[in-house]
Enzyme design. Structure first.
Site: not given
Length: 628
Positions: A501, A2, A508, A75, A101-102, A524, A27, A623, A505
């Site tokens: 990656e 947050c 996301e 968040w 935050n946490g 496979h 955030r 983030k 992306k």
């Protein structure tokens, strides 16, 4: 996860708070809120679920007055995105307000106890427990000493308020970046930290609080990074810091090396696009001053280990999460090839709970953009507890991981605002390439081999500029495939992490299901997914396994799957087979992950834009992941 901002000074707090939250919206962005203490001595709160524009609109209709206040973007961890669950939260009989935050792991027993004492909860969050807990200890003092004199409290340095806060903090189990204002003390605010970042900005007759430095750019260039178990007592003209175990400590004021242009879009439609196009410069910044032509090696100022100590290392353990984990995989290939050192790559979330056999000559690297990733930080602490030397590769000065490791390498990539990491990934890869060169020269690489690696690294920014020139073609390909619901990303050797990656992306920011695999593994199992609606993106620049990957491409084509090839000019066979081709410049194999990931970033970006997604603030993501 947050965003937190705070202000105390001569100006209207709400103006700074709202601007600061805009810079912190990456955030957390499912709800937001502000609180100020009005000139009439009342706590007034404005909150709104949804994006920050909703709060801004509410403030236009119902402005907030007051020269002290707190702001928050959330968040969600506990409770849905609603007005009630948004911060700030008010404690007791409206005696104080907090932003947090946490995660408070023991909030349920605390909540039950507080409810039994008559405290009424308005939200489903764990954070509201902090507000009522601090209020309970403060109100208990008022009950014991009804005649508690305000002037006496101020003269004592707010000792009774500090006592209430520290008593409450001692009952919490979990993490917090916390800011508190008390209704009856509008000349002071408090900030505390444990496992979640907070900085204090030092101005002329004003002070600021934020969960990272970006809101402070343009307001002050002097900042103080709070450490775990520290409590800051902040007035307009003063700052005191108290440590839980050490008492009052001397705080270290540092210079904020950030410009306003670093935290705005600079004419680009999105931060992510800006950061993709910044990569030639950020790679140069990561390498600046670190490549020694005379010694044919790399030099790092912050490793804090002598060459003799590092020569005794016989194994490296790299731990990271998400995109940084993919960079660690690139590092595994680099370090094993150049330094001939065995390397193990571990998810931070797994390593923190494992007990793997690690010998005394193993060096642990924590790789992170923010320096606050909870799982990576916990893994680092566990390795330190076991007595292993630790180093960090990090982008944020003053972050927890940067402080707690024995030494490290700063990326110097500048602030990364887009939630989906781009420039930090490539800077991590080039930092690992320089590290592989350094270890290689300590062990067996000749001067000529070292010089060849340096020459190729020096070409890298220009190679990335050439890769960025494919943007128009990537946009055309995105328009062709953006309605597909599944993608496969395939590469081998150095390009396998790039496939992972690229898939991440796309997931996301466009919410398309995508998977990355070593190209040879496709047969496979994943080949069962191939049909005419599932594009396969092949990362196939020239290299020792080029012909093998061509065979994998043939297998996809034989089953009617569309193929997008990312290849170089000499990759004629790949270009002939593929339905669409993205050309990247020819690069040494060890640099191909950095060059080849550029079109992967652009492809994800353009597909997300075409699908109407919020590129910089994708759903459910934040983030800096500071919770487990």
């Amino acid at each position: 996860m947050c965003g937190i901002v705070g202000y105390i000074g001569p100006q209207e707090a709400a103006d700074f708070l709202l601007r600061g939250l805009r810079r912190l919206e990456y955030r957390g962005y499912d709800s937001s809120g502000l609180v100020t203490i009005t000139p009439h001595g009342r706590l007034v709160v404005r909150k709104a679920a949804g994006r920050l524009d909703r709060l801004s609109a509410r403030l236009s209709d119902e402005p907030l007055a007051g020269s002290i206040g707190l702001g928050h973007t959330r968040w969600a961890t506990h409770g849905a995105a609603t007005d009630d669950n948004a911060h700030p939260h008010v404690g007791g009989n409206d005696v104080l307000a907090i932003v947090h935050n946490g995660v408070i792991e023991n909030y349920l027993p605390l909540k039950e106890r507080l409810e039994s004492q008559g405290y009424r909860f308005r939200s489903a969050t764990d954070s509201e427990v902090i507000a009522h807990l601090v209020a309970s200890y403060w109100e208990r003092q008022l009950e014991k000493k009804p005649a508690l004199d305000r002037a006496e409290i101020v003269q004592s340095g707010y000792a009774p308020l500090i006592a209430a806060i520290t008593k409450a903090l001692s009952k919490l189990r979990g993490t917090y970046g916390l800011a508190i204002v008390f209704r009856d003390f509008p000349e002071v605010l408090f900030a505390a930290r444990l496992g979640s970042p907070l900085v204090v900005g030092v101005g002329a007759g004003e002070h600021f609080i934020a969960s990272d430095a970006s809101p402070l750019v343009g307001r002050t260039d002097k900042i103080v990074y709070l450490a775990d178990h520290e409590l800051a007592i902040v007035t307009a003209n003063s700052l005191r810091v108290i440590h839980r175990d050490q008492g009052e400590v001397q705080h270290d004021v540092q210079v904020l090396d950030m410009m306003p242009g670093d935290v705005d879009r600079g004419g680009y439609e999105h931060f992510m696009l800006k950061e993709i196009f910044e990569q030639p410069e950020t790679l140069q910044n990561t390498m600046r001053g670190r490549l020694s032509v005379d010694d044919a090696t790399a030099h790092f100022g912050g490793l804090n280990f002598s060459p003799q100590q590092l020569r005794s290392v016989n194994r490296l353990l790299l731990t990271a999460c998400g995109t940084s984990w993919h960079a660690a995989l690139v590092g595994e290939y680099l370090l094993e090839q150049f330094a001939r050192l065995p390397v193990e790559v571990e998810y931070g979330s797994e390593l923190r709970y494992r007990n793997p056999p690690i010998d005394n000559h193993t060096l642990v690297f924590a790789i992170t953009q923010s320096g606050e990733t909870a799982d990576t930080l916990a893994a680092l602490r566990e390795m330190k507890r076991q007595g292993h030397p630790t180093l960090a590769i990090c982008n944020v000065v003053g972050s927890s991981i940067a402080k707690e490791s024995d030494g490290g390498i700063y990326l110097h990539a500048g602030p990364e605002i887009g939630v989906a990491s781009t420039k930090a990934f490539t800077s991590q890869c080039v930092a690992l390439a320089m590290l592989a060169l350094y270890f290689g020269r300590l062990r067996h690489l000749s001067h000529a081999q070292g010089m060849h690696i340096i020459e190729q690294l020096q070409r890298l920014p220009d190679l990335v500029r050439q890769a960025l020139a494919a943007d128009a073609e990537v946009r055309r390909i995105a328009a062709k495939y953006y309605q597909c619901d599944n993608f496969l990303y395939l590469g081998r050797q150095f390009n396998f992490p790039t496939a992972l990656e690229g898939a991440l992306k796309l997931k996301e920011i466009s919410y398309i299901h995508a998977e990355g695999y070593p190209a040879a593994e496709m047969k496979h199992g994943p080949i069962a997914l191939v049909d005419e609606h599932t594009p396969s993106v092949f990362l196939i620049p020239q290299g020792p396994v080029y012909d093998k990957v061509i065979s994998n491409m043939e297998e996809i084509k034989a089953r009617g799957g569309p193929v997008i090839a990312v290849t170089c000019q000499s990759g004629t066979r790949a270009a002939e087979l593929a339905d669409d081709v993205i050309l990247v410049p020819t690069a040494e194999e060890f640099l191909q992950p950095i060059v080849s990931v550029i079109p992967m970033q652009l492809l994800a970006y353009h597909i997300a834009v075409l699908r109407g997604c919020d590129v910089d603030k994708p759903r459910n993501l934040a983030k800096s992941v500071t919770v487990e």
